[in-house]
Design an enzyme around this catalytic site. Sequence first.
Site, short mmCIF file in Angstrom:
data_model
loop_
_atom_site.label_atom_id
_atom_site.label_comp_id
_atom_site.label_asym_id
_atom_site.label_seq_id
_atom_site.Cartn_x
_atom_site.Cartn_y
_atom_site.Cartn_z
N CYS A 1 0.57 9.12 8.68
CA CYS A 1 1.76 9.95 8.91
C CYS A 1 2.09 9.85 10.40
O CYS A 1 1.25 9.46 11.21
CB CYS A 1 1.50 11.40 8.48
SG CYS A 1 0.38 12.32 9.56
N ALA B 1 5.11 2.48 2.83
CA ALA B 1 4.15 2.09 3.86
C ALA B 1 3.08 1.20 3.24
O ALA B 1 2.99 1.04 2.01
CB ALA B 1 3.52 3.34 4.48
N GLU C 1 7.39 -8.62 -0.35
CA GLU C 1 7.43 -8.71 1.12
C GLU C 1 8.84 -9.02 1.62
O GLU C 1 9.05 -9.83 2.53
CB GLU C 1 6.42 -9.75 1.63
CG GLU C 1 4.99 -9.50 1.21
CD GLU C 1 4.35 -8.25 1.81
OE1 GLU C 1 4.96 -7.59 2.68
OE2 GLU C 1 3.23 -7.92 1.40
#
Length: 193
Positions: free
Chosen positions: A180, A10, A86
């Site tokens: 989350c 993330a 990326e």
Amino acid sequence: MAKLYFKFGAMGCSKTAQALITKFNYEERNMKVLLLKPAIDDRDGADTVKSRIGLQNEAVTVKESENVYDKYVNEFPDCNVIIVDECQFLTPEQVDQLADIVIKKDVPVLCFGLSTDFTTHLFPGSKRLFEIAQSITEIKSVCTCGAKATVNARLDGRGRVVTEGSQVCIGGNDRYVAMCRKCWLERLAKERS
């Protein structure tokens, strides 16, 4: 034998920092590294890869229409390793081209990027990497509640979570926050009520 690696996580989990540290480690061993990034990611400059902790390096950009295999063979055939930052912004075809470099040229390719977008759906480049990479590693990130962050929540100008819009919207801490799934769903419900 070379492999295609996918290292994902993330926002804010240190993907770019780890990519740049990996580049440094290879160069310390006198190996030539090709650092690539998709041209669409221009937030730190067209030819710069920069981490949130301040590490940065020049990179070669790849346009969506470019053939990565041809670019490597024609412009950088002396590189011993390829590192892609990326990588979620690569096309599935470009991921296949990187895999061809691994197989045909025996050059390791290490891809660092997000797996999912702000709506929790896979990016096309990441999906293809999950399908064909020989090594897949999650780089963990933490939500403010302490749980593992898995959602890249996109924020609007007022700091509210959004779930509609273009899949690609370049930004950093000003635009995204890692959460989350539980906190993301609770915040969505609270903001919508």
